[in-house]
Scaffold this motif. Structure first.
Motif, PDB file in Angstrom:
ATOM      1  N   UNK A   1       0.773  -1.243   0.110  1.00 40.33           N
ATOM      2  CA  UNK A   1       0.146  -0.017  -0.112  1.00 40.33           C
ATOM      3  C   UNK A   1       0.700   1.341  -0.063  1.00 40.33           C
ATOM      4  N   UNK A   2       1.872   1.411   1.018  1.00 41.47           N
ATOM      5  CA  UNK A   2       2.817   2.554   1.149  1.00 41.47           C
ATOM      6  C   UNK A   2       2.261   3.940   1.013  1.00 41.47           C
ATOM      7  N   UNK A   3       0.725   4.037   1.243  1.00 42.26           N
ATOM      8  CA  UNK A   3       0.475   5.281   1.323  1.00 42.26           C
ATOM      9  C   UNK A   3      -0.296   5.771  -0.026  1.00 42.26           C
ATOM     10  N   UNK A   4       0.049   5.015  -1.092  1.00 36.29           N
ATOM     11  CA  UNK A   4      -0.373   5.529  -2.493  1.00 36.29           C
ATOM     12  C   UNK A   4      -1.851   4.894  -2.817  1.00 36.29           C
ATOM     13  N   UNK A   5      -2.295   4.130  -2.217  1.00 36.12           N
ATOM     14  CA  UNK A   5      -3.585   3.515  -2.424  1.00 36.12           C
ATOM     15  C   UNK A   5      -4.619   4.477  -2.212  1.00 36.12           C
ATOM     16  N   UNK A   6      -5.164   5.367  -3.158  1.00 40.03           N
ATOM     17  CA  UNK A   6      -6.011   6.446  -2.995  1.00 40.03           C
ATOM     18  C   UNK A   6      -6.926   6.237  -3.888  1.00 40.03           C
ATOM     19  N   UNK A   7      -8.142   6.986  -3.560  1.00 38.42           N
ATOM     20  CA  UNK A   7      -9.364   7.408  -4.364  1.00 38.42           C
ATOM     21  C   UNK A   7     -10.002   5.928  -4.624  1.00 38.42           C
ATOM     22  N   UNK A   8      -9.922   4.898  -3.858  1.00 38.85           N
ATOM     23  CA  UNK A   8     -10.582   3.682  -3.997  1.00 38.85           C
ATOM     24  C   UNK A   8     -11.741   3.698  -2.823  1.00 38.85           C
ATOM     25  N   UNK A   9     -13.069   3.369  -3.803  1.00 42.24           N
ATOM     26  CA  UNK A   9     -14.143   3.007  -2.792  1.00 42.24           C
ATOM     27  C   UNK A   9     -14.787   1.759  -3.071  1.00 42.24           C
ATOM     28  N   UNK A  10     -14.858   0.659  -2.272  1.00 37.08           N
ATOM     29  CA  UNK A  10     -15.274  -0.664  -2.352  1.00 37.08           C
ATOM     30  C   UNK A  10     -16.805  -0.256  -2.174  1.00 37.08           C
TER      31      UNK A  10
END
Length: 368
Positions: free
Chosen positions: A256-265
């Motif tokens: 993940x490393x703080x870069x998994x953004x803008x994702x809505x499950x």
């Protein structure tokens, strides 16, 4: 290997590893709408002790059980391999390698010309016991979004935050609230679940429980900047829970490393164990209202779980105020008068059918 299925105006890509509906592209009003999310890392960046599905995290996949499992988080359907079998009816059909609580699991993905929807179902053939299940669609919201839902009884978070030491969760756990616009946050404020994002760098999970009077269960996600709309449709008598996974930079560890953004499950299911308060009550409030909290497998029959996802242009950016099904026409209305009438297989979700009614094993014309 990627399998492709197409009809007029719509195309999907399917990956047998993890049974992932990886990409959904819809041509509508002269534009291509492709709302599904894909993680920004390669398989080589995923630690060996991580759930296998993190290596191909994208699109939509099926979870059984929708929880921790010896086969990895979200079970064998999300982490194992599916075998695509020959089909002559235009349906992409795949069989899971291995059983889930003794059940053979079959996935079917179908399209129809000029329908902006993917018709998907999962069959559990045989098996014993109960288990929580959910579809796991992920919508890409790099520029934010507006969320609307069919009527919910209440909203509820998990027993514990998703992240405490290696990341951040912002909601209060466990909590319940009747109004999605006023869900308790950990800092004592309130969060509006009708908006995304509502916080900075957080990883959170919250579920809405359907009103038993709902005929059609739906979730609408408007992407105003992109000018489009994602729709998720279900039979609320089968899948009474809409679960929202807010993954927006709240995990600091690999991959993940703080870069998994803008994702809505947008995860539609029957998964009582995910409710931090209700799962501890006897009787639990879903069972008390006649709603299924989990799937009950039938050793001598099948359980058939259906779900529809799709997308269209929505250039007004208006919040969706309502979704109504009349025959084979789905009407979507905005809060300032926008409207789309969309073709839909009106009977396909089986909106009047009971969820756990045993069915005989199907006569299959292909080899398991």
């Amino acid at each position: 290997m990627t399998e492709t299925l197409a009809a007029k105006g719509i195309r999907i890509d399917f990956i047998p590893r993890g049974g992932v509906l990886r990409r959904m592209e819809i041509t509508d009003e002269g534009a291509t709408v492709a709302p599904l999310h894909q993680a920004p890392w390669s398989a080589a960046e995923v630690p060996p002790d991580a759930p296998p599905h993190q290596a191909w995290l994208a699109g939509d996949f099926f979870c059984a059980p929708f929880s921790a499992s010896p086969d990895g988080l979200h079970g064998l359907p999300a982490n194992g391999t599916w075998t695509v079998v020959p089909s002559t009816d235009g349906t992409l059909r795949a069989v899971l390698q291995g059983a889930v609580q003794g059940a053979t699991v079959v996935k079917e993905l179908a399209l129809q010309d000029d329908h902006p929807f993917v018709y998907q179902r999962h069959l559990f053939i045989g098996g014993t016991g109960t288990l929580p299940v959910a579809n796991h669609a992920m919508v890409a919201l790099p520029n934010g979004g507006k969320l609307s839902f069919s009527r919910k009884r209440w909203w509820e978070s998990l027993a514990e935050p998703l992240e405490t030491t290696r990341g951040r969760s912002r909601l209060a756990y466990p909590r319940r609230a009747e109004d999605a616009a006023e869900f308790p946050a950990a800092d004592g404020t309130e969060v509006n679940l009708h908006r995304y994002p509502w916080g900075e760098a957080h990883e959170d999970f919250v579920a809405g429980i359907e009103d038993p009077a709902s005929r059609l269960g739906w979730t609408a996600v408007v992407r105003p900047t992109e000018g489009d709309l994602f729709l998720s449709l279900r039979n609320p008598a089968q899948l009474p829970m809409t679960m929202l996974w807010h993954s927006n930079g709240g995990r600091d560890y690999a991959p993940w490393n703080g870069r998994h953004r803008g994702c809505l499950g947008v995860e539609e299911g029957a998964a009582l164990p995910m409710l931090g308060l209700s799962s501890r009550e006897t009787p639990d409030p879903l069972t008390a209202a006649g709603q299924p909290g989990q799937v009950i497998l039938d050793p001598s029959g099948t359980v058939d779980i259906r779900h529809v996802i799709g997308a269209v242009r929505w250039p007004s950016g208006q919040t969706v105020a309502g979704v109504m099904l009349d025959g084979d026409v789905l009407t979507v209305t905005g809060d300032w008068g926008a409207e789309r009438k969309l073709p839909l297989r009106g009977s396909w979700l089986g909106l009047a059918a009971p969820f756990s009614s045993p069915k005989p094993k199907p006569a299959l014309d292909w080899d398991l």
